[in-house]
Scaffold this motif. Structure first.
Motif, PDB file in Angstrom:
ATOM      1  N   GLU A  52      60.851  47.366  -9.644  1.00  0.00           N
ATOM      2  CA  GLU A  52      61.829  46.517  -8.818  1.00  0.00           C
ATOM      3  C   GLU A  52      63.028  46.115  -9.617  1.00  0.00           C
ATOM      4  OE1 GLU A  52      60.995  44.048  -4.872  1.00  0.00           O
ATOM      5  OE2 GLU A  52      60.501  43.015  -6.783  1.00  0.00           O
ATOM      6  N   HIS A  53      63.948  46.755  -9.118  1.00  0.00           N
ATOM      7  CA  HIS A  53      65.311  46.457 -10.263  1.00  0.00           C
ATOM      8  C   HIS A  53      65.652  44.988  -9.977  1.00  0.00           C
ATOM      9  CE1 HIS A  53      69.068  46.986 -12.021  1.00  0.00           C
ATOM     10  NE2 HIS A  53      68.785  48.206 -12.138  1.00  0.00           N
ATOM     11  N   PRO A  54      66.055  44.143 -11.005  1.00  0.00           N
ATOM     12  CA  PRO A  54      66.461  42.859 -10.900  1.00  0.00           C
ATOM     13  C   PRO A  54      68.103  42.716 -10.507  1.00  0.00           C
ATOM     14  CG  PRO A  54      66.516  43.525 -13.258  1.00  0.00           C
ATOM     15  CD  PRO A  54      66.128  44.549 -12.608  1.00  0.00           C
ATOM     16  N   PHE A  55      68.706  43.784 -10.090  1.00  0.00           N
ATOM     17  CA  PHE A  55      70.088  43.646  -9.622  1.00  0.00           C
ATOM     18  C   PHE A  55      70.212  42.553  -8.684  1.00  0.00           C
ATOM     19  CE2 PHE A  55      68.998  46.129  -6.188  1.00  0.00           C
ATOM     20  CZ  PHE A  55      69.718  46.691  -5.513  1.00  0.00           C
ATOM     21  N   ALA A  56      69.311  42.415  -7.726  1.00  0.00           N
ATOM     22  CA  ALA A  56      69.200  41.233  -6.643  1.00  0.00           C
ATOM     23  C   ALA A  56      69.629  39.786  -7.213  1.00  0.00           C
ATOM     24  CB  ALA A  56      68.038  41.569  -5.859  1.00  0.00           C
ATOM     25  N   TYR A  57      69.129  39.514  -8.330  1.00  0.00           N
ATOM     26  CA  TYR A  57      69.322  38.363  -8.835  1.00  0.00           C
ATOM     27  C   TYR A  57      70.729  37.769  -8.927  1.00  0.00           C
ATOM     28  CZ  TYR A  57      64.415  37.599 -10.356  1.00  0.00           C
ATOM     29  OH  TYR A  57      63.181  37.418 -10.519  1.00  0.00           O
ATOM     30  N   ASP A  58      71.524  39.026  -8.776  1.00  0.00           N
ATOM     31  CA  ASP A  58      73.087  38.536  -9.015  1.00  0.00           C
ATOM     32  C   ASP A  58      73.432  37.730  -7.941  1.00  0.00           C
ATOM     33  OD1 ASP A  58      73.069  40.190 -11.135  1.00  0.00           O
ATOM     34  OD2 ASP A  58      73.927  41.908 -10.289  1.00  0.00           O
ATOM     35  N   ILE A  59      73.236  37.778  -6.754  1.00  0.00           N
ATOM     36  CA  ILE A  59      73.450  37.033  -5.575  1.00  0.00           C
ATOM     37  C   ILE A  59      72.540  35.669  -5.535  1.00  0.00           C
ATOM     38  CG2 ILE A  59      74.124  38.977  -4.446  1.00  0.00           C
ATOM     39  CD1 ILE A  59      71.858  38.552  -2.386  1.00  0.00           C
ATOM     40  N   GLN A  60      71.729  35.514  -6.330  1.00  0.00           N
ATOM     41  CA  GLN A  60      70.883  34.200  -6.412  1.00  0.00           C
ATOM     42  C   GLN A  60      71.445  33.099  -7.272  1.00  0.00           C
ATOM     43  OE1 GLN A  60      67.043  36.925  -6.273  1.00  0.00           O
ATOM     44  NE2 GLN A  60      66.608  34.676  -6.636  1.00  0.00           N
ATOM     45  N   SER A 119      56.112  74.138 -11.681  1.00  0.00           N
ATOM     46  CA  SER A 119      57.256  73.278 -11.061  1.00  0.00           C
ATOM     47  C   SER A 119      56.703  72.327 -10.162  1.00  0.00           C
ATOM     48  CB  SER A 119      58.037  74.410 -10.067  1.00  0.00           C
ATOM     49  OG  SER A 119      59.121  73.801  -9.595  1.00  0.00           O
ATOM     50  N   THR A 120      57.539  71.059 -10.398  1.00  0.00           N
ATOM     51  CA  THR A 120      56.660  69.969  -9.710  1.00  0.00           C
ATOM     52  C   THR A 120      58.153  68.852  -9.313  1.00  0.00           C
ATOM     53  OG1 THR A 120      55.116  69.755 -11.501  1.00  0.00           O
ATOM     54  CG2 THR A 120      55.461  67.869 -10.049  1.00  0.00           C
ATOM     55  N   PHE A 121      57.692  68.759  -7.681  1.00  0.00           N
ATOM     56  CA  PHE A 121      58.417  67.699  -6.992  1.00  0.00           C
ATOM     57  C   PHE A 121      57.609  66.614  -6.935  1.00  0.00           C
ATOM     58  CE2 PHE A 121      60.111  65.828  -3.137  1.00  0.00           C
ATOM     59  CZ  PHE A 121      61.387  65.541  -3.695  1.00  0.00           C
ATOM     60  N   GLY A 122      58.343  65.403  -7.085  1.00  0.00           N
ATOM     61  CA  GLY A 122      57.447  64.202  -6.811  1.00  0.00           C
ATOM     62  C   GLY A 122      58.260  63.052  -6.332  1.00  0.00           C
ATOM     63  N   LEU A 123      57.716  61.922  -5.644  1.00  0.00           N
ATOM     64  CA  LEU A 123      58.523  60.786  -5.232  1.00  0.00           C
ATOM     65  C   LEU A 123      57.634  59.593  -5.109  1.00  0.00           C
ATOM     66  CD1 LEU A 123      60.502  59.469  -3.087  1.00  0.00           C
ATOM     67  CD2 LEU A 123      59.246  60.146  -1.190  1.00  0.00           C
ATOM     68  N   ASP A 124      58.182  58.283  -5.652  1.00  0.00           N
ATOM     69  CA  ASP A 124      57.729  57.187  -5.572  1.00  0.00           C
ATOM     70  C   ASP A 124      58.591  56.200  -4.777  1.00  0.00           C
ATOM     71  OD1 ASP A 124      56.063  54.954  -6.052  1.00  0.00           O
ATOM     72  OD2 ASP A 124      56.887  54.405  -7.765  1.00  0.00           O
ATOM     73  N   HIS A 125      58.162  55.633  -3.655  1.00  0.00           N
ATOM     74  CA  HIS A 125      58.858  54.840  -2.646  1.00  0.00           C
ATOM     75  C   HIS A 125      58.253  53.747  -2.495  1.00  0.00           C
ATOM     76  CE1 HIS A 125      61.774  54.128   0.425  1.00  0.00           C
ATOM     77  NE2 HIS A 125      60.659  53.645   1.225  1.00  0.00           N
ATOM     78  N   ASN A 126      58.882  52.533  -2.944  1.00  0.00           N
ATOM     79  CA  ASN A 126      58.255  51.220  -2.875  1.00  0.00           C
ATOM     80  C   ASN A 126      59.214  50.281  -2.029  1.00  0.00           C
ATOM     81  OD1 ASN A 126      57.631  48.757  -3.159  1.00  0.00           O
ATOM     82  ND2 ASN A 126      56.755  48.971  -4.891  1.00  0.00           N
ATOM     83  N   GLU A 127      58.974  49.995  -0.592  1.00  0.00           N
ATOM     84  CA  GLU A 127      59.931  49.181   0.280  1.00  0.00           C
ATOM     85  C   GLU A 127      59.223  47.956   0.621  1.00  0.00           C
ATOM     86  OE1 GLU A 127      60.551  51.559   3.559  1.00  0.00           O
ATOM     87  OE2 GLU A 127      58.516  50.936   4.628  1.00  0.00           O
ATOM     88  N   SER A 180      62.739  50.760  -3.746  1.00  0.00           N
ATOM     89  CA  SER A 180      62.973  51.411  -4.757  1.00  0.00           C
ATOM     90  C   SER A 180      62.505  52.548  -4.565  1.00  0.00           C
ATOM     91  CB  SER A 180      62.299  50.507  -5.976  1.00  0.00           C
ATOM     92  OG  SER A 180      62.780  49.106  -6.016  1.00  0.00           O
ATOM     93  N   ARG A 181      63.380  53.544  -4.912  1.00  0.00           N
ATOM     94  CA  ARG A 181      62.939  54.866  -5.049  1.00  0.00           C
ATOM     95  C   ARG A 181      63.104  55.851  -6.024  1.00  0.00           C
ATOM     96  NH1 ARG A 181      66.208  57.147  -0.246  1.00  0.00           N
ATOM     97  NH2 ARG A 181      64.631  55.881   1.140  1.00  0.00           N
ATOM     98  N   ARG A 182      62.263  56.526  -6.587  1.00  0.00           N
ATOM     99  CA  ARG A 182      62.287  57.640  -7.518  1.00  0.00           C
ATOM    100  C   ARG A 182      61.994  59.003  -7.129  1.00  0.00           C
ATOM    101  NH1 ARG A 182      60.279  55.723 -13.122  1.00  0.00           N
ATOM    102  NH2 ARG A 182      62.467  54.677 -13.130  1.00  0.00           N
ATOM    103  N   MET A 183      62.666  59.895  -7.185  1.00  0.00           N
ATOM    104  CA  MET A 183      62.538  61.448  -6.900  1.00  0.00           C
ATOM    105  C   MET A 183      62.832  62.002  -8.272  1.00  0.00           C
ATOM    106  SD  MET A 183      64.087  61.833  -3.066  1.00  0.00           S
ATOM    107  CE  MET A 183      65.786  61.944  -3.770  1.00  0.00           C
TER     108      MET A 183
END
Length: 1001
Positions: free
Chosen positions: A150-158, A420-428, A453-456
Motif C-alpha cells: 500500500e503506497h504511502p502517497f496518500a500521506y501527502d494530504i494528511q 509465459s506468465t501473466f499475473g495480477l495482484d489487486h488490493n482494494e 493498489s494493483r500490480r500486473m
C-alpha cells in the motif's frame, strides 16, 4: 465545494521484477508448470491412454529445488510452514517472526490486522517517515506473483501521519499458512537478483500446496482464547499525589496550596468520576476469541488436476473491542493438452474486515478537528461506558478485498523450455465513517474512502539445458518482464451534517441539473474531496548462464537491464551484473569421510538497481497542492481560480537524478556432520546501498528549503547463522531436535549528497561514519539542586540551555564541547532503534505419538525512547493545550513504567527538563520471549481403524506469548514501531490458549 486532483506526469516505459530460471524462483513455480508422474487415473480408458503416451510430465518443471545448480542456494533459507500453521496469526509477519536468520519483524501493536514491518539484513535508509518504511520492505512472492504493497502517497494530504487514510489494513493479511507448502527467505543477490530492483531489499518466497491426481481432502481448525495481561489502574488521587510532589518542591511558598494553578478535573477530590473507582479496564480489556476453519480438496487426472480451498479466520484483540476477520478461497487448475504443453491458472481471493480501535488521537487525526482537551476521559467505568455508547450512534467500517490471479503457459521441447506468465495482484480498501455530534462538540463528521493498489506483470522466460559427457552441465536463460503498478484513491469528508440520523454524505445524482454532485445533508463549503493516482512501470531484460562441473564446481553469471518510469528520461535504464559460485568440498575431497556429511562453500557478488517507489523524482520540477492553515488540504488560488504551486516545503526536484543501487558481497558455507544430525548454514555479508536520494539544504534562492540530490550511501554488514541438531534422532522412541537462527547486523552511513559530513532531519542527526538508526540525545547526568551548583563560564555567565540560564531543578546535561552552553552541539548519537542481534531458538521433542514444541524469540542490542514516561512527567507543557500532543487516552489511567528512576525536575522550567530527546528516557529494550509452547498427539493409527482413508489425524494444544524477560520498564519492548519511540499506543500482544486439529483424507 473544494476539489483537489493531484496530477502526476508519468514516463512511457514499463518494467517489472521478474525471475528467469533461477532455482529459487523455480521452487515457487514448480507446481504451477509441472505434474506428478504418479497420477491416479479416474477411468480405465484414461489409464490406457496414458500408458500409450508415456509422457514424462516432470519436464514441465522449470528447475526443481534440487538440481546441480542448487548448490548456489543457502540451505538456511527454508522455513517449515507446517510449524508456522499452528500459530494463530492473521498476518504473514506474525508467522515469520523469529523464524529465519536475517529477517527482523516489528509487531508494534497487538491490534489484529494492523501494519507490521519486516527488514532483511537491516535497513537501507534512515527510517524517519512512512516513505522510508515502505521503500525498505522486502518483496513477497506468492506462487510466482510479486505482491503489491500500500503506497504511502496518500500521506501527502494528511496533517497527522499516525495512520494512512483508508482501512490501513495489513496487505499481507491474505496469507493462509495452511495453504502454503514452502517458505523461503532469499537474502543475497545470487538469489534475489532474479526479481530485479523490487527484490533488492530481500525476497520472501511462498509456494502453495501442490495439486494431486489422487483425491485428497484436508481439514484444519483451531479455537482459542486470547487473554489480556493484568494492568494496574490509577485514578485522580494517584495523579494528584504524583503532581503534588512537584508543587511542594517548586511552588513559591514551598508547598502545594489551593491558590496554585491546577487542572480542573484534579481540583475536586470529591469528584467521583476522577477520584472514584478506576474500573475502566473492565470495558476496555477483555478476553477475545480466535478461531480458524480451513478445508481443501484436490484431485484430477494426468491430463487435468485441481486444488480448491476455502477458509475463515477470526483474530480478536484484547483491547478496545478490536479484531479482524478473514474469508479466503483459492482455486488452481493444471492442464496438459499435449505431452509438450502445460497450462496453469490460479485465483486467490480474500476479504478482510477489521474492527479498529477507538483511540482519541487516531479519531481526531482522521477528522482534522481538535476539540477541547482540557480534561481526559474519566477512569470511572460508568462514564467510560457512556462514552463508548456514543460510538454506537455512528460507524467505522473497514474492509479490504485482495485478489491474486495467474495464468501460465509452459512449453517443453526437451532441452529447450519456454514459460509465459501473466499475473495480477489487486488490493482494494474501503473505509466509511460517521462520528456523531456528541463525540466532536456538536460537530458531526462523515467520510468515505475507496482506494486500490494493483500490480500486473507479464513474464517470458526461455531456458536451454546442455550436458556434455555427464560431467559438464550448462543452463542458459533469457527473458523479459513487464510490470505495471497503479495506486489510486477517492476520498471525501464533511462536517456539520443537518442531524445525526442521516449518516451518509448523499449527493444529488441528476447529471442534467445544475446542482449535480452537490451534497444533500452536509454544507457544500464544509465538504472536502480528494482524488489521486500514481503509477510506475518497469521493463526488464535478463540473460543468465550457469555451468556445473561434475556436481563439484558451479558458476553463474547474470546480466539485467531494468528501465523504470520513475527514473528521469536521461537515466531510464540500469544494468546489473551478478556473479555467483559454489564449491562442493564434500564431493571433491571428503567423499569417504563419515564425519562430514555435507560441506559446500558459496559466494555471490554483484550490483542491483534500487526500485524508486515514488514518481516525484521522475520529471524534474513539480507542482502540487498544499495544506492550508485550517489543517485541511487546499489548492491555492488566484483571483478565484484554483492553481497549483511548487512544493516549496517538500524540496526542489532537479534534473539529472540517477538510479540508486546496491553492491553486495555474500560468502556462505553449508555444513553437516554425523549423517546430517548436525547442520549449519553461515553467511557473512556486506552490502552498501549507494547513490540514494535525499533532501539537502539548497535552492533557497528559489524559495525551497531543500533540494533532492543523489549521493546517500548506507552500508549493512553482518552474519546470518542457522544451526540445528538432532540431539536424539527421530528413529528412536524419544526424539529431540534443537535449532537456533540469529542475525548480527550493523549499519553505517557512508556518504551524504554533496560531500556533507552530517545532516539534521527533524530530531535525527545523520552523520557519516555513524549508524543511521541511532538517537540524537543530550546526555543526562543528574539535577542541579541549588543555583550555586550551576557552572559559571569564563565569561562570568552561568551555564545556559538555548539562551536560557539553568537554575536549581534543571537537569545536568553534559557539556560535550566545554563552551558552558547546552545546545545541539552537545547532543550525541546513542543507542539503536533496530536490534544488533535478533533470532529464534526452537526445540522439538517427540515421545511416541506425542510432540512438544518450544519456540523462543529474542532481540539484543535494541534501545527504545520511553516517550510515554517523558509525556507523563512533562505534564505542565502538555496540559490543556488544544493540539494533538495533548490527547490522553483511557490508558492514561494505567500505571506503566518505573516512576522512581526519574529525578524530580522543575516541570515549569523554560529549559524543558523532561524533553524526550535525552538519554534519561533511553532504555535497553533487549528481550527474550517464550513465544510458543505446543503439545500435540498423532491419533492417525487409532482413527484409521474407523476411517481407512484417513492419512493424518493430529490434535494439539498451544499457549502463545507465554512470558517476556527484559529490563525495559515500558509496556512491552515489541510494541514500538520503526522510529524507536514508545508512545504507549501499542496494544497488548495477548497470551493465547488454543486447541486445534488437522486431518488429511
Amino acid at each position: 465545494m473544494r476539489f483537489i486532483a493531484n496530477i502526476t506526469f508519468l514516463g512511457l516505459l514499463c518494467s517489472s521484477t521478474c525471475s528467469f530460471g533461477n532455482a529459487a524462483r523455480s521452487a515457487c513455480v514448480s507446481d504451477i508448470s509441472s505434474f506428478k508422474m504418479s497420477f491416479q487415473q479416474q477411468t480405465d480408458s484414461a489409464e490406457e491412454d496414458s500408458a500409450k503416451l508415456k509422457v514424462d510430465t516432470t519436464r514441465f518443471q522449470p528447475k526443481s529445488k534440487r538440481t546441480v545448480f542448487s548448490a548456489l542456494e543457502s540451505k538456511g533459507n527454508d522455513v517449515d510452514p507446517k510449524k508456522l500453521a499452528i500459530f494463530p496469526a492473521i498476518t504473514l509477519q506474525q508467522y515469520l517472526k523469529g523464524e529465519a536468520a536475517g529477517l527482523y519483524v516489528q509487531e508494534s501493536s497487538g491490534e489484529p490486522g494492523t501494519v507490521q514491518n519486516m527488514f532483511i539484513r537491516g535497513t537501507s535508509q534512515p527510517l524517519v517517515s512512512p516513505r522510508e518504511q515502505f521503500a525498505t520492505q522486502p518483496l513477497v512472492v506468492l506462487d510466482g506473483i510479486p505482491l503489491v504493497g500500500e503506497h504511502p502517497f496518500a500521506y501527502d494530504i494528511q496533517q497527522f501521519k499516525f495512520d494512512r487514510i483508508g482501512p490501513a489494513t495489513n496487505t499481507l493479511a491474505n496469507i493462509n499458512m495452511d495453504n502454503i507448502e514452502s517458505v523461503q527467505i532469499l537474502k543475497d543477490l545470487g538469489a534475489t537478483s532474479v526479481y530485479g530492483p523490487k527484490g533488492v531489499n530481500g525476497v520472501i518466497l511462498l509456494t502453495s500446496k501442490r495439486n494431486s491426481t489422487v483425491r485428497k481432502i484436508n481439514f484444519e481448525s483451531y479455537i482459542g482464547l486470547a487473554q489480556p495481561s493484568a494492568v494496574t489502574t490509577i485514578n485522580g488521587k494517584f495523579e494528584n499525589d504524583f503532581r503534588r510532589q512537584f508543587y511542594n518542591k517548586y511552588t513559591a511558598n514551598g508547598s502545594y496550596s489551593d491558590n496554585d494553578s491546577y487542572p480542573l478535573y484534579l481540583s475536586d477530590s470529591l469528584n467521583n468520576d476522577f477520584y472514584g473507582p478506576s474500573n475502566w479496564n473492565d470495558s476496555y480489556y477483555g478476553n477475545a476469541l480466535a478461531y480458524s476453519v480451513n478445508a481443501g480438496i484436490s484431485g484430477g487426472s494426468e491430463r487435468a488436476n485441481f486444488r480448491f480451498g476455502v477458509g475463515t479466520t477470526t483474530s480478536g484483540g484484547v483491547g478496545d473491542n478490536t479484531g479482524a476477520d478473514r474469508y479466503n478461497t483459492r482455486f488452481q487448475i493444471n492442464m496438459r493438452p499435449t505431452d509438450w504443453m502445460a497450462f496453469t491458472a490460479i485465483i486467490n481471493a480474500n476479504r478482510v474486515d477489521r474492527q479498529r480501535n477507538k483511540n482519541v488521537r487516531d479519531r481526531l487525526s482522521q477528522v482534522n478537528y481538535i476539540p477541547d482537551l482540557s480534561s481526559p476521559i474519566a477512569p470511572n467505568d460508568t462514564k467510560y461506558s457512556a462514552y463508548l455508547a456514543e460510538f454506537d450512534k455512528g460507524f467505522d467500517d473497514n474492509r479490504s478485498n485482495i485478489v491474486e490471479g495467474l495464468v501460465r503457459l509452459g512449453i517443453d521441447l526437451g532441452r529447450f523450455k519456454f514459460n509465459s506468465t501473466f499475473g495480477l495482484d489487486h488490493n482494494e480498501g474501503y473505509r466509511d465513517i460517521f462520528f456523531p455530534r456528541t463525540l466532536l462538540q456538536t460537530t458531526n463528521y462523515a467520510s468515505n474512502y475507496y482506494g486500490y493498489s494493483r500490480r500486473m506483470f507479464f513474464d517470458n522466460t526461455a531456458t536451454y539445458d546442455l550436458k556434455i559427457n555427464d560431467v559438464h552441465s550448462f543452463n542458459f536463460v533469457v527473458g523479459s518482464s513487464f510490470q505495471y503498478d497503479t495506486y489510486k484513491y477517492n476520498y471525501a469528508y464533511a462536517y456539520k451534517g443537518s442531524n445525526d440520523f442521516i449518516k451518509l454524505n448523499l449527493l444529488r445524482s441528476d447529471p442534467n441539473a445544475g446542482d449535480y454532485l452537490e451534497p444533500y445533508v452536509f454544507r457544500r463549503e464544509l465538504v472536502w474531496k480528494f482524488l489521486d493516482k500514481t503509477r510506475n512501470n518497469q521493463i526488464s531484460f535478463t540473460g543468465r548462464a550457469s555451468y556445473n562441473y561434475n556436481d563439484i564446481y558451479t558458476f553463474s553469471a547474470m546480466l539485467r537491464a531494468d528501465g523504470s518510469s520513475n527514473q528521469q528520461p536521461t537515466n531510464r535504464w540500469f544494468y546489473s551484473p551478478i556473479f555467483s559460485g559454489s564449491w562442493n568440498m564434500k564431493k571433491d575431497f571428503l567423499e569417504t569421510n563419515d564425519l562430514v556429511s555435507d560441506l559446500n562453500l558459496r559466494a555471490s557478488v554483484g550490483r542491483m538497481g534500487r526500485a524508486e517507489q515514488f514518481d516525484n523524482y521522475a520529471q524534474g520540477p513539480q507542482y502540487t497542492a498544499f495544506i492550508g492553515f485550517t489543517g485541511n488540504l487546499i489548492a491555492p488560488g488566484y483571483n478565484g481560480f484554483g492553481t497549483l504551486t511548487r512544493p516549496y516545503n517538500a524540496g526542489a526536484i532537479p534534473y539529472g537524478l540517477e538510479w540508486a543501487y546496491q553492491d553486495q558481497l555474500n560468502v556462505g558455507v553449508d555444513v553437516a556432520f554425523l549423517k546430517n544430525r548436525i547442520r549449519a548454514s553461515v553467511d557473512v555479508y556486506s552490502k552498501e546501498d549507494k547513490n540514494q536520494l535525499l533532501g539537502v539544504p539548497g535552492a533557497a534562492e528559489y524559495g525551497y528549503n531543500t533540494i533532492v540530490r543523489n549521493g546517500m550511501s548506507i552500508a549493512n554488514s553482518g552474519i546470518d547463522a542457522a544451526i540445528s541438531a538432532d540431539i536424539l534422532p527421530s528413529t528412536k522412541k524419544v526424539s529431540w531436535t534443537s535449532s537456533l537462527n540469529l542475525n548480527f547486523n550493523k549499519n553505517k552511513l557512508k556518504a551524504l549528497p554533496g560531500g556533507l559530513s552530517e545532516l539534521i532531519i527533524g530530531d535525527r542527526l545523520l552523520k557519516v561514519g555513524e549508524s543511521v538508526d541511532s538517537y540524537w540525545l543530550l546526555k543526562n547526568e543528574g539535577i542541579f539542586n541549588t543555583d550555586a551548583e550551576v557552572p559559571v563560564g569564563a565569561n562570568g555567565q552561568k551555564m545556559s540551555y538555548n539562551a536560557i540560564t539553568l537554575k536549581a531543578g534543571d537537569p545536568i546535561w553534559k557539556d560535550l564541547n566545554g563552551d558552558n552552553i547546552i545546545n545541539n552541539n552537545d547532543r550525541t548519537l546513542s543507542g539503536h532503534a533496530l536490534p544488533l542481534v535478533s533470532g529464534g531458538f526452537n526445540n522439538d521433542f517427540g515421545y511416541g505419538n506425542w510432540t512438544l514444541t518450544v519456540n523462543m524469540y529474542f532481540n539484543l542490542g535494541r534501545d527504545l525512547i520511553n516517550q510515554e514516561m517523558a509525556n507523563r512527567f512533562d505534564f505542565v507543557n502538555r496540559e490543556g493545550l488544544n493540539n494533538i500532543n495533548s490527547v490522553r487516552e483511557i490508558t492514561y489511567w494505567e500505571k506503566r513504567g518505573d516512576y522512581s528512576k526519574y529525578p524530580l525536575y522543575n516541570p515549569w522550567s523554560s529549559a524543558a527538563p523532561y524533553q524526550v530527546n535525552q538519554d534519561l528516557f533511553l532504555e535497553d529494550a533487549s528481550f527474550l520471549k517464550l513465544r510458543t509452547v505446543s503439545l500435540g498427539y498423532d491419533l492417525t493409527k487409532l482413527m484409521k481403524k474407523k476411517m481407512p482413508k484417513l492419512e493424518r489425524f493430529y490434535v494439539y494444544g498451544s499457549v502463545y506469548n507465554v512470558f517476556t524477560l527484559t529490563k525495559y520498564t515500558g509496556q512491552d519492548p515489541e510494541l514500538v514501531n520503526y522510529t524507536g519511540y514508545d508512545t504507549g499506543y501499542g496494544m497488548q500482544i495477548p497470551r493465547t490458549y488454543m486447541l486445534g486439529v488437522k486431518m488429511d483424507f
